[in-house]
Structure formats: structure tokens, C-alpha cells
Design a protein around this motif. Structure first.
Motif, mmCIF file in Angstrom:
data_model
loop_
_atom_site.group_PDB
_atom_site.id
_atom_site.type_symbol
_atom_site.label_atom_id
_atom_site.label_comp_id
_atom_site.label_asym_id
_atom_site.label_seq_id
_atom_site.Cartn_x
_atom_site.Cartn_y
_atom_site.Cartn_z
ATOM 1 N N ALA A 67 5.628 -10.639 -5.348
ATOM 2 C CA ALA A 67 4.900 -11.055 -6.543
ATOM 3 C C ALA A 67 5.035 -9.954 -7.591
ATOM 4 O O ALA A 67 4.631 -8.814 -7.346
ATOM 5 C CB ALA A 67 3.423 -11.299 -6.224
ATOM 6 N N PRO A 68 5.624 -10.265 -8.765
ATOM 7 C CA PRO A 68 5.736 -9.251 -9.811
ATOM 8 C C PRO A 68 4.380 -8.954 -10.429
ATOM 9 O O PRO A 68 3.530 -9.840 -10.539
ATOM 10 C CB PRO A 68 6.686 -9.892 -10.830
ATOM 11 N N LEU B 195 4.975 -6.523 -5.699
ATOM 12 C CA LEU B 195 4.113 -6.491 -4.532
ATOM 13 C C LEU B 195 4.846 -7.259 -3.446
ATOM 14 O O LEU B 195 5.126 -8.451 -3.595
ATOM 15 C CB LEU B 195 2.772 -7.144 -4.870
ATOM 16 N N LEU B 196 5.212 -6.574 -2.373
ATOM 17 C CA LEU B 196 6.046 -7.160 -1.329
ATOM 18 C C LEU B 196 5.274 -7.338 -0.030
ATOM 19 O O LEU B 196 4.412 -6.523 0.301
ATOM 20 C CB LEU B 196 7.236 -6.237 -1.039
ATOM 21 N N TYR C 65 3.402 -3.923 0.438
ATOM 22 C CA TYR C 65 4.040 -2.743 -0.124
ATOM 23 C C TYR C 65 4.167 -2.901 -1.631
ATOM 24 O O TYR C 65 4.323 -4.012 -2.148
ATOM 25 C CB TYR C 65 5.449 -2.550 0.458
ATOM 26 N N LEU C 66 4.129 -1.779 -2.330
ATOM 27 C CA LEU C 66 4.304 -1.749 -3.776
ATOM 28 C C LEU C 66 5.607 -1.027 -4.083
ATOM 29 O O LEU C 66 5.860 0.069 -3.560
ATOM 30 C CB LEU C 66 3.126 -1.014 -4.410
ATOM 31 N N LYS D 236 5.657 1.754 -1.200
ATOM 32 C CA LYS D 236 4.382 2.356 -0.788
ATOM 33 C C LYS D 236 3.529 1.300 -0.099
ATOM 34 O O LYS D 236 3.293 0.216 -0.647
ATOM 35 C CB LYS D 236 3.654 2.889 -2.018
ATOM 36 N N LYS D 237 3.053 1.603 1.119
ATOM 37 C CA LYS D 237 2.218 0.658 1.862
ATOM 38 C C LYS D 237 0.838 0.572 1.208
ATOM 39 O O LYS D 237 0.225 1.583 0.888
ATOM 40 C CB LYS D 237 2.087 1.078 3.319
ATOM 41 N N ILE D 238 0.338 -0.660 1.040
ATOM 42 C CA ILE D 238 -0.958 -0.926 0.418
ATOM 43 C C ILE D 238 -1.912 -1.494 1.460
ATOM 44 O O ILE D 238 -1.568 -2.452 2.157
ATOM 45 C CB ILE D 238 -0.809 -1.949 -0.740
#
Length: 85
Positions: free
Chosen positions: A4-5, A13-14, A25-26, A38-40
Motif C-alpha cells: 500500500a503506497p 507499506l509491505l 514492513y515500511l 523496516k519492520k513495523i
């Protein structure tokens, strides 16, 4: 699994499952080949179906961290993750 962009287009946002359960992840859209995602809001359960709020400061997602799938919200800049359902 999904992407999601951000509202301003600066990040993706993956949802990826390369370490077991799907996690969020970002990834910045500029220089994305040189940066590690980066893990969210990590958890032992799955985190999926994420989307941004209108300002791009928070994300809402589904997680099994409580044992059952529930909706959560987290602020990207160091905020806590809160269950909303």
C-alpha cells in the motif's frame, strides 16, 4: 503478499512473509534498492491487510497477536500499537 503506497507516495507499506508469519514492513520509494525494509509493529502472530490513515502518520492492520485476528492501529513514529476491535 501485499503493498500500500503512503498518501504522499514516499513509502510503501509491505506485507511480507520471508521470516515465517506475515509481517508489516515500511520501504521508502526513493533509493528502495539500497535500503532494507523496516519492520513495523512486529509480533509472533501474523500482521496483514495494512492500510494508511489519510495523513500517513498511522496504519491500521489485522493481527493475530492476541490469539485471534483483530484490528490494530499504530503510529509510525514510535507510537504504541493499540487494539481497536
Amino acid at each position: 503478499i501485499g503493498a500500500a503506497p503512503s498518501p504522499d507516495g514516499s513509502s510503501l507499506l509491505l506485507t511480507l512473509s520471508h521470516e515465517g508469519n506475515p509481517q508489516l514492513y515500511l520501504l521508502p520509494t526513493h533509493d528502495s534498492l539500497r535500503q532494507k525494509p523496516k519492520k513495523i509493529a512486529p509480533s509472533l502472530g501474523f500482521n496483514v491487510e495494512a492500510n494508511w490513515n489519510k495523513t500517513g502518520e498511522k496504519i491500521v492492520f489485522s493481527s493475530s497477536r492476541s490469539g485471534m485476528p483483530m484490528l490494530y492501529i499504530t503510529q509510525l513514529q514510535g507510537g504504541e500499537t493499540t487494539r481497536i476491535t
